[in-house]
Write a protein that holds these residues in place. Structure first.
Motif, short mmCIF file in Angstrom:
data_model
loop_
_atom_site.label_atom_id
_atom_site.label_comp_id
_atom_site.label_asym_id
_atom_site.label_seq_id
_atom_site.Cartn_x
_atom_site.Cartn_y
_atom_site.Cartn_z
N GLY A 201 2.07 0.38 13.68
CA GLY A 201 1.27 -0.20 12.61
C GLY A 201 1.18 0.73 11.41
O GLY A 201 0.21 1.46 11.25
N THR A 202 2.20 0.69 10.54
CA THR A 202 2.27 1.61 9.41
C THR A 202 1.05 1.51 8.50
O THR A 202 0.47 2.51 8.08
CB THR A 202 3.55 1.36 8.59
N GLU A 203 0.66 0.28 8.17
CA GLU A 203 -0.47 0.10 7.25
C GLU A 203 -1.74 0.73 7.81
O GLU A 203 -2.52 1.35 7.08
CB GLU A 203 -0.69 -1.38 6.98
N TYR A 204 -1.95 0.59 9.12
CA TYR A 204 -3.16 1.14 9.73
C TYR A 204 -3.14 2.66 9.76
O TYR A 204 -4.15 3.32 9.47
CB TYR A 204 -3.32 0.59 11.15
N TRP A 205 -2.01 3.24 10.13
CA TRP A 205 -1.94 4.68 10.37
C TRP A 205 -1.56 5.50 9.14
O TRP A 205 -1.71 6.73 9.16
CB TRP A 205 -0.93 4.97 11.49
N GLN A 206 -1.08 4.86 8.07
CA GLN A 206 -0.57 5.62 6.94
C GLN A 206 -1.64 6.49 6.29
O GLN A 206 -1.36 7.62 5.86
CB GLN A 206 0.03 4.68 5.88
N GLY A 207 -2.88 5.99 6.21
CA GLY A 207 -3.95 6.80 5.63
C GLY A 207 -4.18 8.09 6.41
O GLY A 207 -4.42 9.15 5.80
#
Length: 249
Positions: A201-207
């Motif tokens: 889940g890139t969007e979730y973990w990118q931050g």
């Protein structure tokens, strides 16, 4: 909306192998009593017996899991809705891991954990749930075909690492982050080797990844090479390929 599982959780309390309901429920958890420093001095007399109980949990866990085939631990939020893309991804990951020759280990709860167990069970694989005593315990999800309930978090966390060849980490909360950073620390300090960690889940973990790079590493609290301790992807097949290839499937 009516929530039968929530009502059941409030009427049921699990303490290791013991289930208490209704009037038999007790305040607090075993972990809480162990770590509480505000109580009486009774702990002076009780701790030797606690050591025996802790030992028994290790023995029971080792005994139940010792003959597992190669396995991957899958983590994620207990609050993931069943009708969400995250849940569907969890099912696909559980199924794909079994098809790749691995058992699936989760925390045994609902949400993302249930999804991975569901995929593993539907694929005819070994679907493991390692439960934990909590104030409002929901019990093991129905897709677990080998379950062990624990009183102590640290015993349970040992099982997640000892009997897994890698982690797949779906979007989750504090418990998921706890397991993730525990694994990262063990790999960084070489307490475990050949232990792939995949964040799904890139969007979730990118931050989080941006904070690691822009704050933690930028201030010298970790090294740039520490970003190589994990992979991040949105593709189910890639996640399965990364975690099984590096695990030595």
């Amino acid at each position: 909306m009516d929530n039968p599982e929530g009502r059941r959780a409030q009427r049921e309390q699990r303490r290791g192998p013991v289930t208490r309901r209704h009037g038999q429920m007790q305040q607090g958890t075993t972990d809480q009593h162990l770590l509480d420093t505000r109580g009486t001095a009774d702990w002076v007399h009780e701790d030797p017996f606690r050591v025996m109980r802790i030992q028994s949990e290790f023995v029971e866990g080792f005994g139940a899991l010792a003959e597992l085939p190669p396995a991957i631990s899958v983590f994620g939020s207990a609050r993931t809705p069943r009708n969400s893309p995250e849940y569907e991804a969890g099912v696909a990951i559980g199924r794909g891991l079994v098809e790749a020759g691995f058992a699936v280990i989760t925390g045994g709860g609902p949400g993302a954990m249930e999804a991975a167990n569901k995929g593993a069970t539907e694929a005819g694989g070994v679907s493991v749930g390692l439960g934990i005593e909590l104030p409002f315990e929901q019990g093991l999800n129905p897709y677990v075909n080998l379950g062990v309930d624990f009183r102590y978090f640290f015993v349970r966390k040992t099982m997640f690492v000892k009997y897994a060849s890698g982690f797949v980490v779906l979007p989750g909360g504090l418990g998921t982050l706890d397991e993730l950073f525990e694994a990262l620390t063990l790999v960084q300090t070489k307490k475990v080797t050949r232990f792939p960690i995949v964040l799904f889940g890139t969007e979730y973990w990118q931050g989080l990844v941006d904070w690691l790079r822009g704050t933690l590493i930028a201030q010298g609290k970790a090294g740039p090479h520490d970003l190589q301790l994990f992979h991040i992807t949105d593709d189910v097949d890639e996640a399965i390929g990364l975690v099984t290839k590096e695990a030595g499937a």
